[in-house]
Design a protein around this motif. Structure first.
Motif, PDB file in Angstrom:
ATOM      1  N   LEU A 142       0.861  -1.045  -0.032  1.00 13.52           N
ATOM      2  CA  LEU A 142       0.018   0.059   0.099  1.00 13.52           C
ATOM      3  C   LEU A 142       0.908   1.191  -0.021  1.00 13.52           C
ATOM      4  O   LEU A 142       0.655   2.198  -0.853  1.00 13.52           O
ATOM      5  N   ASN A 143       1.951   1.165   0.754  1.00 12.67           N
ATOM      6  CA  ASN A 143       2.892   2.212   0.697  1.00 12.67           C
ATOM      7  C   ASN A 143       3.433   2.368  -0.651  1.00 12.67           C
ATOM      8  O   ASN A 143       3.897   3.540  -0.967  1.00 12.67           O
ATOM      9  N   ILE A 144       3.808   1.136  -1.256  1.00 14.84           N
ATOM     10  CA  ILE A 144       4.650   1.460  -2.561  1.00 14.84           C
ATOM     11  C   ILE A 144       3.448   2.077  -3.526  1.00 14.84           C
ATOM     12  O   ILE A 144       3.952   3.013  -4.461  1.00 14.84           O
ATOM     13  N   HIS A 145       2.313   1.958  -3.293  1.00 15.60           N
ATOM     14  CA  HIS A 145       1.562   2.641  -4.345  1.00 15.60           C
ATOM     15  C   HIS A 145       1.325   3.965  -4.002  1.00 15.60           C
ATOM     16  O   HIS A 145       1.052   4.865  -4.866  1.00 15.60           O
ATOM     17  N   LYS A 146       1.547   4.376  -2.764  1.00 14.78           N
ATOM     18  CA  LYS A 146       1.479   5.728  -2.369  1.00 14.78           C
ATOM     19  C   LYS A 146       2.765   6.357  -2.951  1.00 14.78           C
ATOM     20  O   LYS A 146       2.731   7.678  -3.360  1.00 14.78           O
ATOM     21  N   VAL A 147       3.636   5.839  -2.808  1.00 18.14           N
ATOM     22  CA  VAL A 147       5.194   6.223  -3.332  1.00 18.14           C
ATOM     23  C   VAL A 147       4.972   6.531  -4.766  1.00 18.14           C
ATOM     24  O   VAL A 147       5.325   7.642  -5.305  1.00 18.14           O
ATOM     25  N   THR A 152       4.083  10.111  -9.591  1.00 16.17           N
ATOM     26  CA  THR A 152       3.595  10.539 -10.753  1.00 16.17           C
ATOM     27  C   THR A 152       2.951  11.938 -10.509  1.00 16.17           C
ATOM     28  O   THR A 152       2.507  12.662 -11.610  1.00 16.17           O
ATOM     29  N   ASN A 153       2.556  12.522  -9.289  1.00 19.50           N
ATOM     30  CA  ASN A 153       1.948  13.888  -9.133  1.00 19.50           C
ATOM     31  C   ASN A 153       3.119  14.772  -9.161  1.00 19.50           C
ATOM     32  O   ASN A 153       2.583  16.018  -9.004  1.00 19.50           O
ATOM     33  N   HIS A 154       4.357  14.298  -9.101  1.00 21.89           N
ATOM     34  CA  HIS A 154       5.398  15.565  -8.924  1.00 21.89           C
ATOM     35  C   HIS A 154       6.461  15.140  -9.944  1.00 21.89           C
ATOM     36  O   HIS A 154       7.704  15.087  -9.741  1.00 21.89           O
ATOM     37  N   ILE A 159      13.021  13.696  -7.125  1.00 28.09           N
ATOM     38  CA  ILE A 159      12.870  13.356  -5.582  1.00 28.09           C
ATOM     39  C   ILE A 159      13.917  12.248  -5.673  1.00 28.09           C
ATOM     40  O   ILE A 159      13.793  10.958  -6.171  1.00 28.09           O
ATOM     41  N   THR A 160      14.716  12.184  -4.471  1.00 22.07           N
ATOM     42  CA  THR A 160      15.724  11.140  -4.282  1.00 22.07           C
ATOM     43  C   THR A 160      15.085  10.101  -3.544  1.00 22.07           C
ATOM     44  O   THR A 160      13.853  10.135  -2.793  1.00 22.07           O
ATOM     45  N   ILE A 161      15.773   8.980  -3.385  1.00 24.18           N
ATOM     46  CA  ILE A 161      15.236   7.641  -2.747  1.00 24.18           C
ATOM     47  C   ILE A 161      15.017   7.994  -1.174  1.00 24.18           C
ATOM     48  O   ILE A 161      14.439   7.545  -0.540  1.00 24.18           O
ATOM     49  N   GLU A 162      16.282   8.760  -0.564  1.00 28.70           N
ATOM     50  CA  GLU A 162      16.269   8.948   0.560  1.00 28.70           C
ATOM     51  C   GLU A 162      15.057   9.795   1.041  1.00 28.70           C
ATOM     52  O   GLU A 162      14.639   9.669   2.181  1.00 28.70           O
ATOM     53  N   ALA A 188      13.584   4.574 -11.148  1.00 23.98           N
ATOM     54  CA  ALA A 188      14.003   5.528 -12.157  1.00 23.98           C
ATOM     55  C   ALA A 188      13.483   5.067 -13.663  1.00 23.98           C
ATOM     56  O   ALA A 188      12.874   6.193 -14.221  1.00 23.98           O
ATOM     57  N   SER A 189      13.377   4.008 -13.933  1.00 27.87           N
ATOM     58  CA  SER A 189      12.914   3.876 -15.200  1.00 27.87           C
ATOM     59  C   SER A 189      11.672   3.858 -15.478  1.00 27.87           C
ATOM     60  O   SER A 189      11.215   4.268 -16.429  1.00 27.87           O
ATOM     61  N   HIS A 190      10.746   3.352 -14.253  1.00 27.29           N
ATOM     62  CA  HIS A 190       9.312   3.573 -14.310  1.00 27.29           C
ATOM     63  C   HIS A 190       8.654   5.000 -14.499  1.00 27.29           C
ATOM     64  O   HIS A 190       7.885   5.228 -15.390  1.00 27.29           O
ATOM     65  N   ILE A 191       9.366   5.997 -13.472  1.00 26.43           N
ATOM     66  CA  ILE A 191       9.051   7.097 -13.393  1.00 26.43           C
ATOM     67  C   ILE A 191       9.365   7.918 -15.132  1.00 26.43           C
ATOM     68  O   ILE A 191       8.822   9.020 -15.478  1.00 26.43           O
ATOM     69  N   LYS A 192      10.661   7.629 -15.406  1.00 31.20           N
ATOM     70  CA  LYS A 192      11.089   8.085 -16.765  1.00 31.20           C
ATOM     71  C   LYS A 192       9.887   7.953 -17.873  1.00 31.20           C
ATOM     72  O   LYS A 192       9.420   8.734 -18.610  1.00 31.20           O
ATOM     73  N   GLU A 193       9.389   6.720 -17.705  1.00 28.50           N
ATOM     74  CA  GLU A 193       8.153   6.429 -18.835  1.00 28.50           C
ATOM     75  C   GLU A 193       7.112   7.166 -18.557  1.00 28.50           C
ATOM     76  O   GLU A 193       6.506   7.838 -19.588  1.00 28.50           O
ATOM     77  N   HIS A 194       6.759   7.474 -17.405  1.00 29.62           N
ATOM     78  CA  HIS A 194       5.655   8.408 -17.042  1.00 29.62           C
ATOM     79  C   HIS A 194       5.949   9.857 -17.649  1.00 29.62           C
ATOM     80  O   HIS A 194       5.189  10.421 -17.986  1.00 29.62           O
ATOM     81  N   ARG A 195       7.080  10.427 -17.325  1.00 29.75           N
ATOM     82  CA  ARG A 195       7.724  11.628 -17.871  1.00 29.75           C
ATOM     83  C   ARG A 195       7.513  11.874 -19.269  1.00 29.75           C
ATOM     84  O   ARG A 195       7.249  12.886 -19.739  1.00 29.75           O
ATOM     85  N   MET A 196       7.929  10.756 -20.017  1.00 29.03           N
ATOM     86  CA  MET A 196       8.237  10.812 -21.345  1.00 29.03           C
ATOM     87  C   MET A 196       6.606  10.771 -22.168  1.00 29.03           C
ATOM     88  O   MET A 196       6.243  11.358 -22.883  1.00 29.03           O
ATOM     89  N   GLU A 197       5.723   9.897 -21.119  1.00 27.76           N
ATOM     90  CA  GLU A 197       4.301  10.074 -21.655  1.00 27.76           C
ATOM     91  C   GLU A 197       3.711  11.215 -21.390  1.00 27.76           C
ATOM     92  O   GLU A 197       2.979  11.818 -22.495  1.00 27.76           O
TER      93      GLU A 197
END
Length: 244
Positions: A142-147, A152-154, A159-162, A188-197
Motif C-alpha cells: 500500500l505504501n509503495i502505491h502511495k510512493v 507521478t503527481n510530482h 525526488i531522491t530515494i532518501e 527511475a525507469s518507471h518514472i521516466k516512462e511516465h515523464r515521457m508519456e
C-alpha cells in the motif's frame, strides 16, 4: 516463623479441614515430587513415552534414540525405581514397557497432553506470525502505491530515494526492491516512462515551448530531455510534435 495467628479462610469449614489434612501428608507430596524430579530429564521422558507404546530391549531403545546402551540402562533403572516401567526376561534378553498402573497411565496422558498443547501453541504462533507477515506485506505494498502516486503527481521534481524513504518511513533498499516487485521496473525507469508519456501529451495538446515541457517533466536541461525523449520514442520532441 509461625506466629500462631488463625488464618483468614475464604473456603468453607469442612473443605479447609480436608485441605489441611491433605497438606499434612508430607510423604505423599514427597513421592509425587520425586516422580516429577526423575522425569526432569527430557531423554528419560522420551524413553518412558516410547515404552508406553511398545515393549523394547536396551539395544533397540539405544538404537532408536541414538544413545549408548549403558546410558539407556541408567535411565531405565531410574524409571523402574519410580515404578513407571516394568521389565520381563526372555532368555538372556530383558524387555521393558510402561507399568500397568494408574501412576504410569496418568504420566503418559500428561506427557501427551502437554505435547499436544505445545504443538497447538506452535501452530497458533506460526499462524499468527504468518498473518502478521501478510498484514505487514500488504501495508508495505500500500505504501509503495502511495510512493508511485506521489512520484507521478510530482513529475516536475527530482525526488531522491532518501527523501522517499524519510517521507514514507521505509528502508531505502526495501523501498526499491518492493517498487520493482510491484511495478516490474526500477523507480527511475518507471518514472521516466511516465515523464515521457506526459511530455508526449504536452507536445501534442499544448503550445508550451520545449524548454517549458522539459521543466514540467523534471528536466532542467532541454538537451537532456530531448535525448531521453528520443531514446523512448525514436525521434526528437520537435519531430514528434510536428508529426502529431
Amino acid at each position: 516463623m509461625h506466629t500462631g495467628k488463625i488464618p483468614h479462610h475464604h473456603t468453607q469449614g469442612r473443605e479447609i479441614e480436608h485441605l489441611s489434612l491433605q497438606l499434612n501428608k508430607v510423604e505423599d507430596f514427597e513421592t509425587v515430587s520425586e516422580v516429577f524430579k526423575q522425569l526432569g530429564d527430557s531423554t528419560r521422558v522420551r524413553i518412558f513415552w516410547l515404552l508406553c507404546h511398545c515393549e523394547e530391549c536396551v539395544a533397540d531403545i539405544a538404537a532408536l534414540l541414538d544413545m549408548s546402551s549403558p546410558a539407556v540402562s541408567h535411565h531405565l533403572r531410574v524409571l523402574k525405581n519410580c515404578k513407571l516401567i516394568s521389565s520381563t526376561r526372555s532368555g538372556k534378553e530383558v524387555y521393558y514397557k510402561a507399568s500397568d498402573n494408574k501412576q504410569s497411565q496418568l504420566m503418559h496422558q500428561m506427557i501427551e497432553q502437554v505435547m499436544e498443547i505445545s504443538c497447538l501453541d506452535d501452530i497458533l504462533k506460526s499462524h499468527e506470525e504468518y498473518e502478521n507477515n501478510i498484514s505487514s506485506s500488504q501495508e508495505q505494498i500500500l505504501n509503495i502505491h502511495k510512493v508511485h502516486d506521489y512520484l507521478t503527481n510530482h513529475l516536475d521534481e527530482r525526488i531522491t530515494i532518501e527523501e522517499l524513504s524519510r517521507k514514507f518511513l521505509m528502508n531505502p533498499t526495501t523501498l526499491k526492491s518492493l517498487f520493482k516487485e510491484t511495478y516490474g521496473d526500477s523507480i527511475a525507469s518507471h518514472i521516466k516512462e511516465h515523464r515521457m508519456e506526459y511530455a508526449s501529451t504536452l507536445l501534442t495538446s499544448t503550445d508550451l515551448s520545449l524548454n517549458e515541457i522539459s521543466r514540467n517533466v523534471g528536466y532542467e536541461s532541454q538537451s537532456k530531455f530531448s535525448s531521453a525523449f528520443k531514446e523512448t520514442f525514436g525521434m526528437l520532441p520537435s519531430e514528434y510534435r510536428k508529426n502529431n
